[in-house]
Scaffold this active site. Structure first.
Site, mmCIF file in Angstrom:
data_model
loop_
_atom_site.group_PDB
_atom_site.id
_atom_site.type_symbol
_atom_site.label_atom_id
_atom_site.label_comp_id
_atom_site.label_asym_id
_atom_site.label_seq_id
_atom_site.Cartn_x
_atom_site.Cartn_y
_atom_site.Cartn_z
ATOM 1 N N GLU A 81 -13.793 -24.759 -29.769
ATOM 2 C CA GLU A 81 -12.902 -23.808 -30.449
ATOM 3 C C GLU A 81 -13.301 -23.473 -31.878
ATOM 4 O O GLU A 81 -13.009 -22.374 -32.362
ATOM 5 C CB GLU A 81 -11.457 -24.346 -30.467
ATOM 6 N N GLU A 92 -8.629 -29.584 -22.244
ATOM 7 C CA GLU A 92 -7.333 -30.089 -22.729
ATOM 8 C C GLU A 92 -6.344 -30.260 -21.572
ATOM 9 O O GLU A 92 -5.562 -31.208 -21.555
ATOM 10 C CB GLU A 92 -6.796 -29.153 -23.812
#
Length: 730
Positions: free
Chosen positions: A138, A118
Site C-alpha cells: 500500500e 489482510e
C-alpha cells in the site's frame, strides 16, 4: 436500471459442513465495496446456518485477491458510509470474521496482496501454494495498510520483517511465508481447498490451534526492544524518503498497537488511513498507477487511437537482431534474452563483438550476485545470444534494433543494408534518442516498418520503452512492439516522431536552463542539491557527467539545430571537453570522481564557468546568485513543463498521463509528485505562465511560454485536460 455490482462473494456448503466462500471480481478478485459487502453478508449467513461448521475463504480462478479496488479511492476521498473509518478493518474483518464462533481458513493461490492479505490474516489459519505472492504494497500508493495489516502482520512475522514488507512494499512467496509464520502450510494449488477444509475441521475439533492473529504476542519483542527497532526504521525512512510522511505514519500506527494494544492500533490505523487518502502524495501515486496501466493495454480503445482500436493481434517475434554492442545494445540484448528471445548481436569487428558479449555476461552475473538468478540459469540465458560480424544470419529475423552512435549517415547506411538483408516482414527499429526517424529511413523504401524503440540506459534495468511512430509506420508494427515491450517487462509509451520524441524533448531544457543559471551567477552544486532535494535521482550537472559530455553535446546540438529560438547556446560543456574532461568516464566533469565513482565538488570548475561567461557575453545577475531552492526548482522545471505542453499540444503524446509516466520512468521524476503535467497542474497554469513570462523578459526565449500554456492560463484551465484535436501527430 440498477448499477451492475462490481464483483461479489459466493458461498457453497459441502457435505462435510465446510462453507467455501469465493471472492469473485476478475481479473485479480480485487476488493471492491460490492465484494466487501457481499463477503460480510455471506459470512453472516454462514455463521447463522446450522449446517455450516467451519469456513474457507478463497479466490476465483487461481487468485486469492490482488487487494483493495484502487478505482474506488475517488469515492472514499469524497466520503460516504462505505468509507467510514473501521468499516472493513473492525466491522467486517475483526468483529465478523476473526471473532466468529466458527473457525476460518484462507486458501491462498496466485496473489494475496494488500487488502487480500489482510482478509487472509483475519482468518484463523492460512494455507498457501508455493509460488503465491503475499504482501502489503500500500505504501506505493501513498497510504498505509487500512484493513488491519499494520496490527496483524507484526504479530505473525515479527516486527522487523513486517516493517520490511510494508515500508519496502516487498512481497514474499508462499514457501518463504511458511518459514516466517505468515502461513501455516504450503501445498500444491490443486490440493489447496481440500487441505484448507480439513484444517478448518481440525481447528473445530481441537486438533489444531484456534489462533486469532490480532491477539498473538509471541512474535513481538519486549517494548524497549520494539521501540529501538521502530526508531531505527524511522531514521532510515527519513534518510531514504525525506519528502514522504506516510511511511512515518505507518511506523507510528504499528507502534500504537504495540504500546496501547491491537484494538487501539486498529482504530489508529483506520483514522490514519482515512487521513492519508486525501493527501497530494496519495493522489499523485494513484494517478501514476493508472497512468502506467493505461500505457500497455494495447487492446483498449483508450490506449492509442488509430492503432490499438483496430482489432490487430500481435505477430510472434521469434528472433531479434541488435546492431551495436555498446552500453545500449548490450543492455537491450540482456533485456531480450532475460525474456527468452533468441538474439543476434552484430558488431563491426571481433574486438567490439567480444566486448559487447562481455557486457551482456556481466549484466547477467550482476543478477547472479544479487541472488536474482542462478549460475546455471545465467549460462542458459546467455546461450540465447549469438555474436555475428555480417548480415548473413539476418535472413530469418523478425525484428532488428539498431543501437549505434547518434550519427545520421551511419544510421542511414545501416537501414539501407537492413532492407536488403532482412525478410520483408521484419520490423526495422532504431534506438535513437533524438534523431528524426524519417531522416534515418530516408534512403529506404520500407517506411511502413520503420519504428523507434527508444530504451533508457541501462536498458535492462530502466522500465520505460518509448515506441516512436512516424506517419507511415504501420499500426501492426506498433502492436507487435507493444507486445514485445510487455513481454520484456517494460512500460511502453507510444509517441509521435519529432526531435527528441517525448522524454528527451521534454527534458532538454532541464540542462539548458541549469547552464543559463550558472553562466549568470548561480552555483552548480547548489542547483544539483536543490533538484535532488526536490526528489530527482540526480541534478542536471551530475546527470551530464553520468551520460558523458560527448552524448550531451551531440543531443544538445540536435535541439539547438531544431529549436534555435528557445535554446541556450552555452559553451561551458565544450570548453570543459576540450580540456579532456568528459564526465564520469574520465573522472572529471562538473565533479571529481574517486575509484569508487563517488562524486565531489571541483574547485577548478570556476575558471571554466568564467571562460564560458566571457564567450557568451553575459553578466552575473546578483538575483541568480542567491536563489532559494524553490526558485531553482521552478526555473529548471517550468521550461520542462513548457516543452511538455508543446509535446502534448502537437499530438506527440496521446494523453498527458503518458508524459507523466514517461517522465517518471525515463528521467526519474519523483512519482510521488505525479509526473510533470500532474505536478504542474497542482501549481496552476496561471502561476507557471506568469513566472515564465517574467523570466523570458529577463533571460530570453528558453523561458517564453508556448501558445498552449498561454491559452490554458488565460482560462485558468488544467494543462492536462483532454485535447480536442482532429488528428494527433501519431
Amino acid at each position: 436500471m440498477g448499477r451492475t455490482p462490481k464483483g461479489r462473494a459466493v458461498m457453497e456448503v459441502g457435505a462435510d459442513g465446510v462453507a467455501i466462500i469465493t471472492l469473485v471480481n476478475p481479473p485479480v478478485n480485487s476488493l471492491s465495496f460490492d465484494v466487501l459487502y457481499s463477503l460480510k453478508e455471506v459470512y453472516e449467513q454462514a455463521l447463522r446456518r446450522d449446517d455450516v461448521k467451519a469456513i474457507v475463504i478463497t479466490g476465483a480462478k487461481g487468485k486469492f485477491s490482488g487487494g483493495f479496488d484502487i478505482s474506488a479511492f475517488g469515492g472514499m476521498q469524497a466520503g460516504g458510509a462505505a468509507s467510514k473509518p473501521g468499516f472493513v478493518s473492525v466491522e467486517i474483518l475483526t468483529d465478523t470474521v476473526e471473532a466468529a464462533r466458527k473457525p476460518s481458513v484462507a486458501a491462498i493461490d496466485g496473489l494475496a496482496l494488500g487488502g487480500g492479505l489482510e482478509v487472509a490474516m483475519a482468518c484463523n489459519a492460512r494455507i498457501s501454494s508455493p509460488n503465491a505472492q503475499l504482501g502489503l504494497p500500500e505504501l506505493q500508493l501513498g497510504i498505509i495498510p487500512g484493513f488491519g495489516g499494520t496490527q496483524r502482520l507484526p504479530r505473525l512475522v515479527g516486527l522487523s520483517k513486517a516493517l520490511e514488507m510494508m515500508l519496502m512494499s516487498k512481497p514474499v512467496k508462499g514457501v518463504d511465508a511458511l518459514s516466517l509464520g505468515l502461513v501455516d502450510a504450503v501445498v500444491a494449488p490443486d490440493q489447496l481447498v481440500n487441505t484448507a477444509r480439513q484444517w478448518a475441521l481440525d481447528i473445530l475439533n481441537c486438533r489444531r490451534p484456534w489462533v486469532r492473529s490480532l491477539y498473538k504476542t509471541d512474535k513481538l519483542e519486549p517494548l524497549g526492544e520494539a521501540r529501538e527497532i521502530l526508531n531505527f526504521a524511522r531514521a532510515q525512512t527519513r534518510m531514504q524518503a525525506p519528502n514522504l510522511t506516510h511511511p512515518l505514519v505507518c511506523i507510528d500506527v504499528i507502534e500504537a498497537g504495540i504500546v496501547s494494544g491491537p484494538v487501539a492500533g486498529l482504530w489508529k490505523e483506520a483514522e490514519a488511513f482515512q487521513g492519508l487518502l486525501g493527501t497530494d502524495t496519495c493522489k499523485a501515486l494513484v494517478h501514476i498507477f493508472f497512468a502506467q496501466r493505461g500505457t500497455s493495454k494495447y487492446q483498449q480503445l483508450t490506449s492509442v487511437p488509430g492503432i490499438t482500436d483496430l482489432g490487430l493481434v500481435p505477430r510472434r517475434i521469434n528472433k531479434v537482431a541488435i546492431i551495436g554492442g555498446g552500453l545500449m545494445g548490450s543492455g537491450i540484448a540482456t533485456a531480450l534474452i532475460l525474456s527468452n528471445y533468441p538474439v543476434l548481436l552484430k558488431e563491426v569487428n571481433e574486438k567490439f563483438l567480444q566486448a559487447g558479449i562481455g557486457r551482456v555476461r556481466a549484466n547477467l552475473q550482476s543478477r547472479v550476485k544479487k541472488g536474482a538468478m542462478t549460475q546455471e540459469k545465467s549460462e542458459k540465458t546467455l546461450s540465447l545470444l549469438k555474436g555475428v560480424l555480417d548480415y548473413g544470419s539476418f535472413k530469418d529475423v523478425d525484428m532488428v534494433i539498431e543501437a549505434v552512435i547518434e550519427n545520421v549517415s551511419l544510421k542511414q547506411q545501416i537501414f539501407a543494408d537492413l532492407e536488403t538483408y532482412c525478410p520483408p516482414h521484419c520490423i526495422l527499429a532504431s534506438n535513437t534518442s533524438t534523431i528524426d526517424l524519417n531522416l534515418i529511413g530516408e534512403k529506404t523504401r520500407s517506411h511502413d516498418r520503420i519504428v523507434g524503440a527508444h530504451f533508457f540506459s541501462p536498458a535492462h534495468v530502466m522500465p520505460l520503452l518509448e515506441i516512436v511512430r512516424t506517419q507511415r509506420t504501420s499500426p501492426q508494427v506498433i502492436v507487435d512492439l507493444l507486445d514485445v515491450g510487455k513481454k520484456i517487462k517494460k512500460t511502453p509509451v507510444v509517441v509521435g516522431n519529432c526531435t527528441g520524441f517525448a522524454v528527451n524533448r521534454m527534458f532538454f531544457p532541464y540542462t539548458q536552463a541549469a547552464l543559463l543559471l550558472v553562466e549568470r551567477g548561480a552555483d552548480v552544486y547548489k542547483i544539483d542539491k536543490a533538484i535532488t532535494k526536490f526528489g530527482m535521482p540526480m541534478g542536471p550537472f551530475r546527470l551530464v557527467d553520468l551520460v558523458g559530455f560527448g552524448v550531451a553535446i551531440a543531443t544538445g546540438g540536435q535541439f539547438v539545430q531544431n529549436f534555435p529560438e528557445r535554446t541556450n547556446k552555452s559553451m561551458l560543456i565544450p570548453i570543459m571537453q576540450e580540456d579532456k574532461r568528459a564526465g564520469e568516464t574520465t573522472r572529471k566533469g562538473f565533479y571529481l570522481y574517486d575509484d569508487k565513482r563517488k562524486a565531489s565538488p571541483d574547485p577548478e570548475l570556476k575558471k571554466y564557468v568564467e571562460k564560458a561567461r566571457d564567450i557568451s557575453g553575459v553578466a552575473i545577475d546578483p538575483k541568480l546568485m542567491k536563489l532559494s531552492d524553490k526558485d531553482i526548482v521552478e526555473m529548471i522545471f517550468f521550461p520542462v513543463v513548457n516543452e511538455a505542453c508543446r509535446v502534448y499540444a502537437e499530438g506527440i503524446a496521446v494523453k498527458a498521463s503518458d508524459l507523466d509516466i514517461a517522465g517518471v520512468m525515463g528521467m526519474g521524476f519523483p512519482p510521488y509528485r505525479g509526473g510533470i503535467m500532474f505536478w504542474a497542474d497542482s501549481l496552476g497554469s496561471k502561476y507557471i505562465y506568469t513566472r515564465l513570462e517574467e523570466w523570458s523578459n529577463l533571460y530570453g526565449g528558453i523561458f517564453k511560454p508556448c501558445e498552449y500554456l498561454a491559452e490554458r492560463a488565460a482560462k485558468g484551465a488544467p494543462l492536462s485536460s483532454p485535447l480536442e484535436r482532429a488528428k494527433p501527430r501519431l
